[in-house]
Design a protein around this motif. Sequence first.
Motif, PDB file in Angstrom:
ATOM      1  N   UNK A  39       0.766  -1.198   0.234  1.00 36.35           N
ATOM      2  CA  UNK A  39      -0.285   0.155  -0.075  1.00 36.35           C
ATOM      3  C   UNK A  39       0.695   1.541  -0.139  1.00 36.35           C
ATOM      4  N   UNK A  40       0.445   2.141  -0.420  1.00 40.01           N
ATOM      5  CA  UNK A  40       0.738   3.794  -0.381  1.00 40.01           C
ATOM      6  C   UNK A  40       0.799   4.217   1.084  1.00 40.01           C
ATOM      7  N   UNK A  41       1.567   4.731   1.593  1.00 43.85           N
ATOM      8  CA  UNK A  41       1.472   5.702   2.906  1.00 43.85           C
ATOM      9  C   UNK A  41      -0.303   5.473   3.506  1.00 43.85           C
ATOM     10  N   UNK A  42      -0.964   5.911   4.396  1.00 38.58           N
ATOM     11  CA  UNK A  42      -2.457   5.658   4.700  1.00 38.58           C
ATOM     12  C   UNK A  42      -2.394   7.161   4.881  1.00 38.58           C
ATOM     13  N   UNK A  43      -3.587   7.473   4.217  1.00 36.28           N
ATOM     14  CA  UNK A  43      -4.218   9.292   4.484  1.00 36.28           C
ATOM     15  C   UNK A  43      -5.583   8.917   4.813  1.00 36.28           C
ATOM     16  N   UNK A  44      -5.697   9.714   5.941  1.00 34.68           N
ATOM     17  CA  UNK A  44      -8.107   9.077   5.691  1.00 34.68           C
ATOM     18  C   UNK A  44      -7.878  10.530   5.632  1.00 34.68           C
ATOM     19  N   UNK A  45      -9.251  10.943   4.950  1.00 36.10           N
ATOM     20  CA  UNK A  45      -9.535  11.886   4.596  1.00 36.10           C
ATOM     21  C   UNK A  45     -10.285  13.076   5.489  1.00 36.10           C
ATOM     22  N   UNK A  46      -9.854  13.800   5.363  1.00 36.09           N
ATOM     23  CA  UNK A  46      -9.550  15.025   5.790  1.00 36.09           C
ATOM     24  C   UNK A  46     -11.013  15.389   6.545  1.00 36.09           C
ATOM     25  N   UNK A  47     -12.200  15.718   5.843  1.00 34.34           N
ATOM     26  CA  UNK A  47     -13.081  15.743   6.839  1.00 34.34           C
ATOM     27  C   UNK A  47     -13.194  14.737   7.866  1.00 34.34           C
ATOM     28  N   UNK A  48     -13.461  13.409   7.489  1.00 33.52           N
ATOM     29  CA  UNK A  48     -13.590  11.997   8.293  1.00 33.52           C
ATOM     30  C   UNK A  48     -12.599  12.968   9.678  1.00 33.52           C
ATOM     31  N   UNK A  49     -11.153  13.219   9.201  1.00 32.16           N
ATOM     32  CA  UNK A  49     -10.493  13.260  10.372  1.00 32.16           C
ATOM     33  C   UNK A  49     -10.897  14.759  11.653  1.00 32.16           C
ATOM     34  N   UNK A  50     -10.884  15.635  10.673  1.00 29.84           N
ATOM     35  CA  UNK A  50     -11.988  17.083  11.291  1.00 29.84           C
ATOM     36  C   UNK A  50     -12.885  16.680  12.447  1.00 29.84           C
TER      37      UNK A  50
END
Lengths: 457, 457
Positions: A39-50
């Motif tokens: 996998x690529x590095x994991x990146x959460x959706x920003x609105x989910x993070x917010x």
Amino acid sequence: MFAKETYMQRRALLKKKLGSGVLLFLGNDECGLNYEDNTFRYRQDSTFLYYFGLSCAGLSAIIDIDDDKEIIFGDELSIDAIVWMGSQPTLHEKCERVGIKEMMPSAEIASYLHKCVQKGKAIHYLPPYRPEHKLKLMDWLGIPPARQDGSIPFIRAVIAQRSYKSEEEIVEIEKACDVTADMHITAMKVLRPEMYEYEVVAEMNRVAEANNCELSFATIATINGQTLHNHYHGNLVKPGDLFLIDAGAEVEMGYAGDMSSTIPADKKFTQRQREVYEIQNAMHLESVKALRPGIPYMDVYELSARVMVDGMKALGLMKGNAEDAVREGAHALFYPHGLGHMMGLDVHDMENLGELWVGYNGQPKSTQFGRKSQRLAIPLEPGFVHTVEPGIYFIPELIDMWKAEKKFTDFINYDKVETYKDFGGIRNEEDYLITETGARRLGKKIPLTPEEVEALR
Amino acid sequence: MFAKETYMQRRALLKKKLGSGVLLFLGNDECGLNYEDNTFRYRQDSTFLYYFGLSCAGLSAIIDIDDDKEIIFGDELSIDAIVWMGSQPTLHEKCERVGIKEMMPSAEIASYLHKCVQKGKAIHYLPPYRPEHKLKLMDWLGIPPARQDGSIPFIRAVIAQRSYKSEEEIVEIEKACDVTADMHITAMKVLRPEMYEYEVVAEMNRVAEANNCELSFATIATINGQTLHNHYHGNLVKPGDLFLIDAGAEVEMGYAGDMSSTIPADKKFTQRQREVYEIQNAMHLESVKALRPGIPYMDVYELSARVMVDGMKALGLMKGNAEDAVREGAHALFYPHGLGHMMGLDVHDMENLGELWVGYNGQPKSTQFGRKSQRLAIPLEPGFVHTVEPGIYFIPELIDMWKAEKKFTDFINYDKVETYKDFGGIRNEEDYLITETGARRLGKKIPLTPEEVEALR
């Protein structure tokens, strides 16, 4: 992550703003490069993070305003997974840390949504930008990808919150900006003729990683600064080249920095480089001076363009009235992009929610070449964080096209411009917070004037 | 890319092998991290790379064996895109470089496939591993994701070619291995107590980038080597720690390297570390000695496990007959993964095509814990490239579980094992090419014996 109260307050405000309906938040999954498990590095959706603060794959969330419920859908790790991945907090514990009391297995989200639809509740979701989002919306709601437009009230409510950065967010952004500045300063120190571009990139990325940061976007580091979308790093740097860098760090919490700088391959700028650099520098400094609450950022863009036209006139590259040239769009031959964009959890903050809502408050955008690339047009407000990044480029393909079309011959001295076709491009970029009274630069200062740059060479 | 003849020959062989039908190749698209235009580094699908050599987004290809056609579906850049992205070869020119004469716009692939179906031709595609592949198969062929299984004849034909590396492929793999070795050697030189794991990673990744390489997979660099799936880099390294690294470079052509090493945080291994390290080293050296055409790699795995059991018996951690222990699976408490996997354009080569076909030739796999993680079981053949990576770990969660279940008490001295629960893990890994007469290590040698490792500390 922030304290749980932060996320609880953000969700409470969102619920109040929307008043009714069911809000669906699609978290991001892992993405395989060349097979599923690589996998690529994991990146959460920003609105989910917010709103939910959890940076792990396999999650979705629902805020059911009508029934006053906040539910995270996801699955606990199996004992097998714990053996391979080590012991870690349960999903239940993670949810508690962000003030979420209700959890359901991920397999139950489709039936939950189905029941909401049956009860006549409105389902709101944001525009999907990953193919996995599209598969889920199709699977859970039966909406084909071509009609997955997203809910405008939900989009606007999220923008109305995320546009105003809190003090704790500013702290995180400033950390990202400090590391970003160090990446640029490092490049200024190490760049030498006969290096490959990727060797400079290696030194810059090392700074990000040694500070426990990711890159907020793919680094631009090139002797072809005139090529705006350019992530190729395979060129050898030659004496006389201009080297353009656009790069930023992302801190663990997800906040981004974004800066640009332009460096001579040699220890000093040539006379010709310095003359154009001084114009770009004036565009930058005049723009920064104009930052204050209430000023439409489109006005600052136009100011920067007029400063450029005045400078280019002095060099004999342009002619005529600067205001007319900018109104008609002649400046865009050299300055085809915008002055800046919002920055926060995304380097182009909330770009997935639509530039029209983020930067234009839903008002129609210009279609003029150059002006249409301005991502942020609305009046600035305290709490906004955005970039300032004017640029000057000599793009051979664009010059040839406009010249052949005899475009703006009243404003452009094509004969003189022809002699600059090997020049390259110049951009500098800083990040600013709009305050009650003006603006404040975020992060460590990077060299901006020719003297400051040359002092590091 | 290789010469066009390479790709033409590979396709010709594939067509001959399959004899009839229509082969659909799904290229990979860009993937946005947090909005569509902020993309991860681009990685083309490896099978697409193998047969068509083009590493750019937005492409699909069809080999219509029945009509003897080879078509790439994609779109030329607009003039606007060229202004932003710089002048570059047209798609038409790129196709010529890999011997493809026919090109069609990407919008026409669905109708091309539809006509094939109407004519009663068999459509073969490979198992999708990205959500974008699933959307395309659904859109173009009407197959829902749950039924997108892929064509076994196509899978087997691709494996029958990609398993045997050509000389020009070996050259590329060896370049990747050389850079990979330098990443490990750098880590061995820089690691010191009181560094953060991510600081070591920064130095290693710098080596990859300064050699114009990507990472072939996410770097493991950890004081918790016993946690096998572990990409966290936030720990501080303490005196007395063991530091386990598993990392590799990917060269521009897409070929991977993959090595592991284990280093004491201090200048020397402790006595206890050295004793276990010596066992792991013996597993490694005995395995390498056994490599030759014809030997089933499962046999080499079992040899490595027996060597481990013998060593663990000498330390008092295990007891009983080594052969019995390995047959029953008791070794897997300390060695729960396999000995190695194929390597090539993917670090786990062709993993997306299914381990059952790549490593087991379609024969059923063991379900025994440990043994089932062996990815490659079939007899080795000249041209195979694979890793050798035995390991020894003390996984507290697994030890607790087995002990509670009273598992293998004839073979495991749990009382003694309890005293090693803070030990961590050890793995070393090299990459080998099977030759006509034996095997050849690929790339520069990395320190392997305790003496070699300590010499760099």
